[in-house]
Design a protein around this motif. Structure first.
Motif, mmCIF file in Angstrom:
data_model
loop_
_atom_site.group_PDB
_atom_site.id
_atom_site.type_symbol
_atom_site.label_atom_id
_atom_site.label_comp_id
_atom_site.label_asym_id
_atom_site.label_seq_id
_atom_site.Cartn_x
_atom_site.Cartn_y
_atom_site.Cartn_z
ATOM 1 N N PHE A 133 61.130 -3.155 -27.439
ATOM 2 C CA PHE A 133 61.377 -1.863 -26.802
ATOM 3 C C PHE A 133 62.682 -1.319 -27.344
ATOM 4 O O PHE A 133 63.713 -1.986 -27.291
ATOM 5 C CB PHE A 133 61.444 -1.976 -25.274
ATOM 6 C CG PHE A 133 61.568 -0.646 -24.602
ATOM 7 C CD1 PHE A 133 60.446 0.156 -24.410
ATOM 8 C CD2 PHE A 133 62.808 -0.165 -24.201
ATOM 9 C CE1 PHE A 133 60.548 1.399 -23.805
ATOM 10 C CE2 PHE A 133 62.927 1.084 -23.602
ATOM 11 C CZ PHE A 133 61.787 1.874 -23.405
ATOM 12 N N ASP A 134 62.637 -0.121 -27.879
ATOM 13 C CA ASP A 134 63.806 0.490 -28.504
ATOM 14 C C ASP A 134 64.346 1.595 -27.594
ATOM 15 O O ASP A 134 63.669 2.593 -27.337
ATOM 16 C CB ASP A 134 63.417 1.081 -29.872
ATOM 17 C CG ASP A 134 64.624 1.533 -30.665
ATOM 18 O OD1 ASP A 134 65.369 2.403 -30.173
ATOM 19 O OD2 ASP A 134 64.823 1.026 -31.796
ATOM 20 N N ARG A 135 65.575 1.410 -27.106
ATOM 21 C CA ARG A 135 66.158 2.374 -26.169
ATOM 22 C C ARG A 135 66.496 3.702 -26.847
ATOM 23 O O ARG A 135 66.553 4.750 -26.200
ATOM 24 C CB ARG A 135 67.395 1.771 -25.501
ATOM 25 C CG ARG A 135 67.069 0.557 -24.643
ATOM 26 C CD ARG A 135 68.223 0.110 -23.788
ATOM 27 N NE ARG A 135 67.879 -1.063 -22.997
ATOM 28 C CZ ARG A 135 67.185 -1.038 -21.874
ATOM 29 N NH1 ARG A 135 66.763 0.126 -21.395
ATOM 30 N NH2 ARG A 135 66.917 -2.158 -21.223
ATOM 31 N N THR A 136 66.727 3.677 -28.153
ATOM 32 C CA THR A 136 67.018 4.920 -28.866
ATOM 33 C C THR A 136 65.825 5.859 -28.828
ATOM 34 O O THR A 136 65.948 7.061 -28.571
ATOM 35 C CB THR A 136 67.395 4.623 -30.334
ATOM 36 O OG1 THR A 136 68.518 3.738 -30.362
ATOM 37 C CG2 THR A 136 67.729 5.904 -31.082
ATOM 38 N N TYR A 137 64.660 5.309 -29.102
ATOM 39 C CA TYR A 137 63.432 6.110 -29.078
ATOM 40 C C TYR A 137 62.784 6.137 -27.698
ATOM 41 O O TYR A 137 61.885 6.937 -27.452
ATOM 42 C CB TYR A 137 62.425 5.546 -30.080
ATOM 43 C CG TYR A 137 62.860 5.662 -31.518
ATOM 44 C CD1 TYR A 137 62.819 6.878 -32.187
ATOM 45 C CD2 TYR A 137 63.299 4.543 -32.225
ATOM 46 C CE1 TYR A 137 63.200 6.987 -33.524
ATOM 47 C CE2 TYR A 137 63.679 4.628 -33.555
ATOM 48 C CZ TYR A 137 63.629 5.852 -34.195
ATOM 49 O OH TYR A 137 64.010 5.953 -35.510
ATOM 50 N N ASN A 138 63.227 5.219 -26.824
ATOM 51 C CA ASN A 138 62.623 5.052 -25.497
ATOM 52 C C ASN A 138 61.131 4.756 -25.612
ATOM 53 O O ASN A 138 60.311 5.267 -24.844
ATOM 54 C CB ASN A 138 62.850 6.293 -24.625
ATOM 55 C CG ASN A 138 62.643 5.993 -23.147
ATOM 56 O OD1 ASN A 138 62.938 4.885 -22.686
ATOM 57 N ND2 ASN A 138 62.128 6.973 -22.402
ATOM 58 N N ARG A 139 60.793 3.930 -26.591
ATOM 59 C CA ARG A 139 59.406 3.555 -26.848
ATOM 60 C C ARG A 139 59.350 2.131 -27.373
ATOM 61 O O ARG A 139 60.353 1.582 -27.832
ATOM 62 C CB ARG A 139 58.770 4.488 -27.901
ATOM 63 C CG ARG A 139 58.540 5.898 -27.418
ATOM 64 C CD ARG A 139 58.199 6.819 -28.566
ATOM 65 N NE ARG A 139 56.819 6.648 -28.991
ATOM 66 C CZ ARG A 139 55.889 7.585 -28.875
ATOM 67 N NH1 ARG A 139 56.172 8.749 -28.329
ATOM 68 N NH2 ARG A 139 54.670 7.382 -29.305
ATOM 69 N N TYR A 140 58.160 1.569 -27.331
ATOM 70 C CA TYR A 140 57.932 0.293 -28.001
ATOM 71 C C TYR A 140 57.786 0.559 -29.495
ATOM 72 O O TYR A 140 57.163 1.550 -29.902
ATOM 73 C CB TYR A 140 56.688 -0.393 -27.451
ATOM 74 C CG TYR A 140 56.900 -0.953 -26.065
ATOM 75 C CD1 TYR A 140 57.398 -2.239 -25.888
ATOM 76 C CD2 TYR A 140 56.646 -0.161 -24.947
ATOM 77 C CE1 TYR A 140 57.617 -2.740 -24.617
ATOM 78 C CE2 TYR A 140 56.871 -0.655 -23.670
ATOM 79 C CZ TYR A 140 57.367 -1.945 -23.518
ATOM 80 O OH TYR A 140 57.611 -2.442 -22.268
#
Length: 358
Positions: A133-140
């Motif tokens: 999960f990538d917080r920068t993109y707020n997506r998996y």
């Protein structure tokens, strides 16, 4: 209560070691082996990643590990979604990649639907890939595995957010030699089993003969031509050829020639010198992005135009709502029908099917 994981078990060393690793993490594991290839004399049920012996290997390993194991049939979906598409694409002059389609439609989407009664928290496979999960993109997001030689993200660029959010890849931080060593140390019977690298429904790596037997109406003799349209001789049917091919053409012209174009409309195969294989731009259809829904601005990425380690730098951009890649340097034989997959370092940006080459 331990989290439940449904593991896709092909019966190979990778999925068997994935099972061992999940158990070490105290997951409640259930193994599921997929029957994919339709029955019939056209198909060899001892080929590929879903052979009868592989099913038995998966059952034996699961039993040894104390894991419940089920076999589920996906034959009908596989025939309709994968084999029919494979045949149709070749008949149109494309070179499809059935493994990409299988992962999208069968090994993840159909799989997730069919295992719902088992009420799992996660699914898992023995693929060499990483999900985070990538917080920068707020997506998996999907990332390359540690073992770059075995990395399988090329085949997984179509994975949805819904599936990524539920998927575990236990082998993401292992290299293949380590996986085999774990299997050997744990007495897993598949530790020395060879990897399956063939198209599971095609015998003897002869896709042309397969298509002719399955759909003879699609295979018609035509003509080889040169780049100026001059007739050079007869070909057996466009399904036998792919751009970049040199061997097995069945024609002698006194020099090395390569398939540089396949024209389904006119049923011709163009033969030329190798330099005409090099292209600077491709158009993409059926694109899918992972960190975002749509490309908002032009982006410089590394591009794989076929499975393997070779990558090419290129610029991604839209032109009249169509996605293109323009390469920094010309690339050899991008094939219509193959997938182009885009990377930023280890991050998979997305990909799509090559629709035109320029």
């Amino acid at each position: 209560m331990n989290k439940r994981v449904i593991l896709g078990m092909s019966g190979g060393v990778d999925s068997c070691v994935a099972c061992h690793l999940l158990l070490k993490e105290n997951y409640d594991v259930i193994g599921v082996t997929m029957n994919l290839v339709p029955k019939g004399k056209l198909y060899d049920e001892e080929k590929g990643c879903c052979s009868l012996s592989s099913v038995m290997d998966a059952k034996i390993v699961a039993e040894a590990m104390g894991v419940k194991h089920y076999t589920m049939s996906f034959r009908e979906e596989f025939d309709k979604k994968i084999i029919e598409n494979f045949v149709r694409e070749y008949s149109l002059g494309y070179t499809p990649n059935p493994c990409v389609a299988c992962n999208k439609y069968i090994k993840f989407n159909s799989f997730v639907d069919k295992i719902k009664p088992l009420k799992a928290d996660y699914i898992a496979t023995g693929h060499y890939a990483k999900v985070e999960f990538d917080r920068t993109y707020n997506r998996y997001v999907l990332k390359r595995a540690k073992d770059l030689k075995k990395d399988q993200t090329y085949f997984l660029y179509n994975t949805s957010q819904n599936v990524l959010s539920k998927t575990l890849f236990p082998l993401s931080d292992f290299i293949k030699d380590e996986v085999r060593q774990i299997a050997k140390n744990e007495n897993i019977l598949t530790y020395s089993k060879k990897d399956s690298e063939e198209i599971c429904f095609v015998q003897n790596k002869d896709h042309g003969s397969f298509i002719k037997m399955r759909n003879p109406e699609l295979v018609k003799e035509g003509f080889f031509v040169d780049e100026n349209g001059k007739t050079l001789g007869k070909h057996n049917g466009i399904v036998y050829y792919t751009v970049g091919q040199r061997k097995g053409l069945g024609i002698a012209l006194g020099k090395r020639v390569f398939v540089s174009k396949i024209d389904a409309k006119n049923n011709t195969v163009t033969l030329s010198d190798e330099d005409l294989l090099y292209k600077e731009k491709i158009k993409i259809r059926e694109e899918h992005f992972i960190p975002f829904d749509k490309l908002e601005n032009n982006m410089i990425v590394n591009v794989k135009i076929r499975h393997g380690q070779t990558e090419y730098k290129g610029e991604l951009f839209y032109e009249r709502d169509e996605l293109f890649v323009e390469f920094e340097k010309k690339v050899r034989a991008p094939n219509k029908g193959q997938s182009a997959v885009f990377y930023l370092d280890d991050l998979v940006i997305g990909g799509g099917i090559i629709d035109e080459v320029y």
